[in-house]
Write a protein that holds these residues in place. Structure first.
Motif, PDB file in Angstrom:
ATOM      1  N   GLU A 202       0.401  -1.064   0.078  1.00 31.09           N
ATOM      2  CA  GLU A 202      -0.075  -0.044  -0.240  1.00 31.09           C
ATOM      3  C   GLU A 202       1.122   1.464  -0.088  1.00 31.09           C
ATOM      4  O   GLU A 202       2.113   1.292   0.648  1.00 31.09           O
ATOM      5  CB  GLU A 202      -0.939  -0.098   0.998  1.00 31.09           C
ATOM      6  N   PRO A 203       0.140   2.738  -0.516  1.00 33.29           N
ATOM      7  CA  PRO A 203       1.624   3.593  -0.572  1.00 33.29           C
ATOM      8  C   PRO A 203       1.579   3.707   0.828  1.00 33.29           C
ATOM      9  O   PRO A 203       0.697   3.448   2.011  1.00 33.29           O
ATOM     10  CB  PRO A 203       0.012   4.683  -0.789  1.00 33.29           C
ATOM     11  N   GLY A 204       2.696   4.500   1.202  1.00 34.98           N
ATOM     12  CA  GLY A 204       3.510   4.580   2.505  1.00 34.98           C
ATOM     13  C   GLY A 204       4.310   3.676   2.932  1.00 34.98           C
ATOM     14  O   GLY A 204       4.724   3.562   3.998  1.00 34.98           O
ATOM     15  N   TYR A 205       4.105   2.028   2.280  1.00 37.02           N
ATOM     16  CA  TYR A 205       4.959   0.922   2.827  1.00 37.02           C
ATOM     17  C   TYR A 205       5.790   0.992   1.941  1.00 37.02           C
ATOM     18  O   TYR A 205       5.656   1.050   0.567  1.00 37.02           O
ATOM     19  CB  TYR A 205       3.903  -0.518   3.147  1.00 37.02           C
TER      20      TYR A 205
ATOM     21  N   GLU B 166       8.636   8.586   5.696  1.00 40.27           N
ATOM     22  CA  GLU B 166       8.464   9.638   4.619  1.00 40.27           C
ATOM     23  C   GLU B 166       9.645  10.865   5.561  1.00 40.27           C
ATOM     24  O   GLU B 166      10.387  11.215   4.424  1.00 40.27           O
ATOM     25  CB  GLU B 166       7.521  10.032   4.601  1.00 40.27           C
ATOM     26  N   CYS B 167       9.686  11.082   6.601  1.00 41.78           N
ATOM     27  CA  CYS B 167      10.266  11.956   7.661  1.00 41.78           C
ATOM     28  C   CYS B 167      11.596  11.964   6.975  1.00 41.78           C
ATOM     29  O   CYS B 167      12.205  12.820   7.232  1.00 41.78           O
ATOM     30  CB  CYS B 167      10.437  12.427   9.032  1.00 41.78           C
TER      31      CYS B 167
ATOM     32  N   GLU C 224       8.128  20.082  12.137  1.00 38.08           N
ATOM     33  CA  GLU C 224       8.562  18.914  12.339  1.00 38.08           C
ATOM     34  C   GLU C 224       7.459  18.333  11.474  1.00 38.08           C
ATOM     35  O   GLU C 224       6.569  18.103  12.067  1.00 38.08           O
ATOM     36  CB  GLU C 224       8.546  18.788  14.175  1.00 38.08           C
ATOM     37  N   CYS C 225       8.436  17.000  11.451  1.00 38.73           N
ATOM     38  CA  CYS C 225       8.083  15.888  10.293  1.00 38.73           C
ATOM     39  C   CYS C 225       7.718  14.225  11.742  1.00 38.73           C
ATOM     40  O   CYS C 225       8.697  14.769  12.551  1.00 38.73           O
ATOM     41  CB  CYS C 225       8.077  15.259   9.382  1.00 38.73           C
TER      42      CYS C 225
ATOM     43  N   TYR D 243       3.027  12.756   9.212  1.00 44.90           N
ATOM     44  CA  TYR D 243       1.567  14.073   9.353  1.00 44.90           C
ATOM     45  C   TYR D 243       3.377  15.345  10.322  1.00 44.90           C
ATOM     46  O   TYR D 243       4.010  14.996  10.406  1.00 44.90           O
ATOM     47  CB  TYR D 243       0.384  14.154  10.414  1.00 44.90           C
ATOM     48  N   CYS D 244       2.422  16.373  10.024  1.00 45.36           N
ATOM     49  CA  CYS D 244       3.340  17.726  10.538  1.00 45.36           C
ATOM     50  C   CYS D 244       2.785  18.231  11.900  1.00 45.36           C
ATOM     51  O   CYS D 244       1.409  18.257  12.046  1.00 45.36           O
ATOM     52  CB  CYS D 244       3.834  18.601   8.993  1.00 45.36           C
TER      53      CYS D 244
END
Length: 190
Positions: free
Chosen positions: A28-31, A45-46, A56-57, A65-66
């Motif tokens: 899935e996206p993000g993996y 992603e950070c 800050e990430c 998320y930020c």
């Protein structure tokens, strides 16, 4: 006849794509797919860029998320931070005699101007040294107090304010200098 390995018990941890004679695992996206070709692990992603978030990430499962520091709001782009002006939102604890002054991330309560002897107060931000007072001989005639916010993000060098001498008093001499607050030499006069 091709056997569809993806039917029944999924051999992959996330999604399975059947191919002729085999199968492929997708994430899935993000993996991202691990070296074994079967398991998926969270992508940080950070770690890709320090520019994803203004402040800050925070990495999360499959995404990020930020967050913003105290005194700032996250804008609609979900990455930029904007200072909260407590003085405009009336979210401050200054007394009625004090003035609320917004600074990045917080605010300050400024006490009213108090003129020191031999000066006398003319109005809420001006002090005058009367010419007839001998203690005023080598002192500036007036002292004017101004409070201004210096916002970040402006191009430098930049003129912040302008003062000029007057020809009102013949023979008078003027000295302009930064008296305090410039220990880091961020400001200069011209």
């Amino acid at each position: 006849t091709d056997v569809n390995e993806c039917t029944g018990e999924n051999p992959c941890t996330q999604s399975c794509v059947n191919t002729y004679g085999s199968f492929l695992c997708r994430c899935e996206p993000g993996y991202e797919l691990e070296a074994d070709g079967v398991n998926c692990s969270d992508m940080d992603e950070c770690s890709f860029s320090e520019f994803l978030c203004q402040h800050e990430c925070v990495n999360g499962p499959g995404s990020y998320y930020c967050i913003c520091p105290s005194g700032y709001n996250l804008l609609d782009d979900s990455r930029s931070c904007q200072d909260i002006n407590e003085c405009e939102t009336r979210n401050f604890t200054c007394t009625p005699q004090q003035t609320c002054f917004n600074i990045p991330g917080e605010y300050k309560c400024l006490d009213p101007v108090r003129c020191e002897d031999p000066y006398i107060q003319i109005n809420e931000n001006r002090c005058m040294c009367p010419a007839e007072n001998p203690g005023c001989r080598d002192q500036p005639f007036t002292i004017l107090y101004r409070v201004m916010d210096i916002v970040s993000g402006r191009s430098v060098p930049s003129d912040i304010f302008q003062m000029q001498a007057t020809t009102r008093y013949p023979g008078a001499y003027y000295i302009f200098q930064i008296k305090s607050g410039n220990e880091g030499r961020e400001f200069y006069m011209r």
